[in-house]
Enzyme design. Sequence first.
Site, PDB file in Angstrom:
ATOM      1  N   ASN A   1       0.886  -1.175   0.000  1.00  0.00           N
ATOM      2  CA  ASN A   1       0.000   0.000   0.000  1.00  0.00           C
ATOM      3  C   ASN A   1       0.922   1.223   0.000  1.00  0.00           C
ATOM      4  OD1 ASN A   1      -1.788   2.037   0.555  1.00  0.00           O
ATOM      5  ND2 ASN A   1      -2.667   1.084   2.381  1.00  0.00           N
TER       6      ASN A   1
ATOM      7  N   GLU B   1     -13.703   2.609  14.968  1.00  0.00           N
ATOM      8  CA  GLU B   1     -13.446   1.405  15.777  1.00  0.00           C
ATOM      9  C   GLU B   1     -13.136   1.738  17.234  1.00  0.00           C
ATOM     10  OE1 GLU B   1     -10.160  -0.325  13.632  1.00  0.00           O
ATOM     11  OE2 GLU B   1     -11.420  -0.457  11.854  1.00  0.00           O
ATOM     12  N   ASN B   2     -12.472   2.889  17.450  1.00  0.00           N
ATOM     13  CA  ASN B   2     -11.908   3.151  18.786  1.00  0.00           C
ATOM     14  C   ASN B   2     -12.578   4.253  19.587  1.00  0.00           C
ATOM     15  OD1 ASN B   2      -9.661   1.270  18.592  1.00  0.00           O
ATOM     16  ND2 ASN B   2      -8.964   2.619  16.954  1.00  0.00           N
TER      17      ASN B   2
ATOM     18  N   ARG C   1      -7.773  11.683  18.874  1.00  0.00           N
ATOM     19  CA  ARG C   1      -7.465  11.462  20.301  1.00  0.00           C
ATOM     20  C   ARG C   1      -7.076  12.769  20.967  1.00  0.00           C
ATOM     21  NH1 ARG C   1      -3.958   6.335  18.738  1.00  0.00           N
ATOM     22  NH2 ARG C   1      -3.567   7.859  17.116  1.00  0.00           N
TER      23      ARG C   1
ATOM     24  N   HIS D   1     -16.772   4.632   7.453  1.00  0.00           N
ATOM     25  CA  HIS D   1     -15.321   4.393   7.576  1.00  0.00           C
ATOM     26  C   HIS D   1     -14.703   5.701   8.067  1.00  0.00           C
ATOM     27  CE1 HIS D   1     -11.326   2.697   6.328  1.00  0.00           C
ATOM     28  NE2 HIS D   1     -11.064   3.981   6.471  1.00  0.00           N
ATOM     29  N   LEU D   2     -14.432   5.753   9.372  1.00  0.00           N
ATOM     30  CA  LEU D   2     -13.962   7.003   9.981  1.00  0.00           C
ATOM     31  C   LEU D   2     -12.512   6.839  10.417  1.00  0.00           C
ATOM     32  CD1 LEU D   2     -17.101   7.669  12.248  1.00  0.00           C
ATOM     33  CD2 LEU D   2     -16.736   8.373   9.865  1.00  0.00           C
ATOM     34  N   GLY D   3     -11.603   7.171   9.520  1.00  0.00           N
ATOM     35  CA  GLY D   3     -10.182   7.131   9.848  1.00  0.00           C
ATOM     36  C   GLY D   3      -9.602   8.504   9.598  1.00  0.00           C
TER      37      GLY D   3
ATOM     38  N   ARG E   1      -2.551  -2.096  -3.445  1.00  0.00           N
ATOM     39  CA  ARG E   1      -3.682  -1.186  -3.299  1.00  0.00           C
ATOM     40  C   ARG E   1      -3.491  -0.076  -4.330  1.00  0.00           C
ATOM     41  NH1 ARG E   1      -5.951   1.702   2.096  1.00  0.00           N
ATOM     42  NH2 ARG E   1      -7.742   2.648   1.093  1.00  0.00           N
TER      43      ARG E   1
ATOM     44  N   GLY F   1     -10.040   3.981  12.187  1.00  0.00           N
ATOM     45  CA  GLY F   1      -9.428   4.268  13.489  1.00  0.00           C
ATOM     46  C   GLY F   1     -10.371   4.949  14.458  1.00  0.00           C
TER      47      GLY F   1
ATOM     48  N   ARG G   1      -8.393  16.929   5.350  1.00  0.00           N
ATOM     49  CA  ARG G   1      -9.128  17.246   4.113  1.00  0.00           C
ATOM     50  C   ARG G   1     -10.474  17.855   4.457  1.00  0.00           C
ATOM     51  NH1 ARG G   1      -8.731  11.410   1.571  1.00  0.00           N
ATOM     52  NH2 ARG G   1      -7.089  10.924   3.050  1.00  0.00           N
TER      53      ARG G   1
ATOM     54  N   HIS H   1     -12.278   4.180  -0.665  1.00  0.00           N
ATOM     55  CA  HIS H   1     -12.341   3.277   0.498  1.00  0.00           C
ATOM     56  C   HIS H   1     -13.043   1.964   0.164  1.00  0.00           C
ATOM     57  CE1 HIS H   1     -11.801   6.860   3.422  1.00  0.00           C
ATOM     58  NE2 HIS H   1     -10.674   6.189   3.331  1.00  0.00           N
TER      59      HIS H   1
ATOM     60  N   GLU I   1      -8.271  -3.940   5.152  1.00  0.00           N
ATOM     61  CA  GLU I   1      -8.124  -3.774   3.709  1.00  0.00           C
ATOM     62  C   GLU I   1      -7.040  -4.705   3.150  1.00  0.00           C
ATOM     63  OE1 GLU I   1      -7.814   0.182   5.048  1.00  0.00           O
ATOM     64  OE2 GLU I   1      -9.059   0.960   3.433  1.00  0.00           O
TER      65      GLU I   1
HETATM   66  P1  AMP Z   1      -6.873   5.420  10.587  1.00  0.00           P
HETATM   67  O1  AMP Z   1      -6.558   6.360   9.463  1.00  0.00           O
HETATM   68  O2  AMP Z   1      -7.973   4.457  10.257  1.00  0.00           O
HETATM   69  O3  AMP Z   1      -5.650   4.738  11.145  1.00  0.00           O
HETATM   70  O4  AMP Z   1      -7.455   6.326  11.796  1.00  0.00           O
HETATM   71  C1  AMP Z   1      -6.694   7.344  12.381  1.00  0.00           C
HETATM   72  C2  AMP Z   1      -7.587   8.151  13.306  1.00  0.00           C
HETATM   73  O5  AMP Z   1      -8.129   7.295  14.329  1.00  0.00           O
HETATM   74  C3  AMP Z   1      -6.848   9.284  14.023  1.00  0.00           C
HETATM   75  O6  AMP Z   1      -7.640  10.469  13.991  1.00  0.00           O
HETATM   76  C4  AMP Z   1      -6.767   8.772  15.455  1.00  0.00           C
HETATM   77  O7  AMP Z   1      -6.746   9.818  16.375  1.00  0.00           O
HETATM   78  C5  AMP Z   1      -8.067   8.002  15.551  1.00  0.00           C
HETATM   79  N1  AMP Z   1      -8.057   7.116  16.715  1.00  0.00           N
HETATM   80  C6  AMP Z   1      -7.329   6.008  16.915  1.00  0.00           C
HETATM   81  N2  AMP Z   1      -7.567   5.509  18.153  1.00  0.00           N
HETATM   82  C7  AMP Z   1      -8.475   6.340  18.743  1.00  0.00           C
HETATM   83  C8  AMP Z   1      -9.133   6.368  20.016  1.00  0.00           C
HETATM   84  N3  AMP Z   1      -8.906   5.442  20.944  1.00  0.00           N
HETATM   85  N4  AMP Z   1     -10.002   7.374  20.268  1.00  0.00           N
HETATM   86  C9  AMP Z   1     -10.241   8.323  19.348  1.00  0.00           C
HETATM   87  N5  AMP Z   1      -9.662   8.352  18.127  1.00  0.00           N
HETATM   88  C10 AMP Z   1      -8.790   7.365  17.826  1.00  0.00           C
END
Ligand code: AMP
Length: 387
Positions: free
Chosen positions: A8, A327-328, A281, A204-206, A89, A324, A237, A177, A373
């Site tokens: 990737n 999920e978290n 975070r 999908h919230l990353g 990817r 990220g 973005r 995505h 992925e």
């Molecule tokens: P990703 O691109 O899928 O790796 O997601 C990254 C995002 O997930 C970043 O904004 C991180 O701050 C957020 N993230 C990861 N762990 C946590 C958590 N425990 N609480 C809040 N946001 C998180």
Amino acid sequence: MKYILTLNAGSSSLKYSVYRTQAGAGLELRAVGQVDRIGSENATLILKREGERDSRELGEADHARAVEAILEICEPHMQGAPVAGIGHRIVHGGTLFDKPAVLNSDILSALHRLVPLAPLHQPHNLSAVRAAMSSFPDAVQVGCFDTAFHRSQPWVDDTFALPREYYDKGIRRYGFHGLSYDYITGELDRIDPDDHHRKTVVAHLGNGASMCAVKGGKSVASTMGFTALDGLPMGTRCGQLDPGVLLYMIAQEGMGHNQIRDLLYTKCGLLGLSGISNDMRELEASTRREAKEAIDYYVFRIRRELGGLTAAIGGLETLVFCGGIGENSATIRGKVCEGMEWLGIEIDPGLNAAGAGIISTGRVTVRVIKTDEELVIARAVDAALAA
Ligand code: AMP
């Protein structure tokens, strides 16, 4: 026994996973890692394997050197078995690909013609393919496209209301995505075989973020469009933006193409709104008003899109959080679901705090699923090797 590598490639990083595949035993993840600072004079390589972490300084490295270095660090662990296939990817498959494709020089040329549609990602993806083809000449190379899952979208969600000639020139809503959505719909099928008939919205919230409405297992509508800028605000973005803002930037702020591109891709979203960070975070931990407002906007846009996507599939039976943040972050999930009883969404605070597989108590099943992925890519390579 054979090995499959997934790659990737970003502009300055190359993430990889190593899977072992054996007849009857399926795919087994053996190692993950990444090369960082590609293009600089101090690139580094990390390998994580069986709970251990190995790292190397690579010095000056391009994508080709990065691929070689991945092979060097992984080979001693492969007990002489070959890398039989490599999955890539690739952000853009245009209108050409609605599923993974075994790559050859004709397909590479076609993918190269799509560079103008994804200038920040596609060239790096293709550099990694070329590097892998020369380092692993005997391996099958498979391209997996972020746009492919969305090729099922109806015309109304594939187009903009521009003169038709632009649609014919490829100015369409491709959606991205797709590998994540592919994984999630596969998981829904596995967890509950009836689920793929359901009306599902996946969030999908990353760091990049989008949402997709899925019906009968197929993408019907998504929040990302022509590029990965549209829809939800992201780490850096902007998400949805009135195109008139761009006209204003050009005419009144005197901004040129590169400045606008850097603004929209790297200075907006959570970072731009908070002025603090693109990392959720940090924003959740901050007591500053700007952090709270950035989160408020983020949540507002997710809720608004949830309503729109639900309308696009005529109802909602399953909502999935992944990525990220999805999920978290129990906080973001809680805020998105708050006051949504009218839509059938009710969640249990304890289940949400625990990040349980199902966090809902109401009519809509709300799930938290860790997306994968890389596994989608490895499966595509495995299927190509078996064909
Ligand atoms: P990703 O691109 O899928 O790796 O997601 C990254 C995002 O997930 C970043 O904004 C991180 O701050 C957020 N993230 C990861 N762990 C946590 C958590 N425990 N609480 C809040 N946001 C998180």
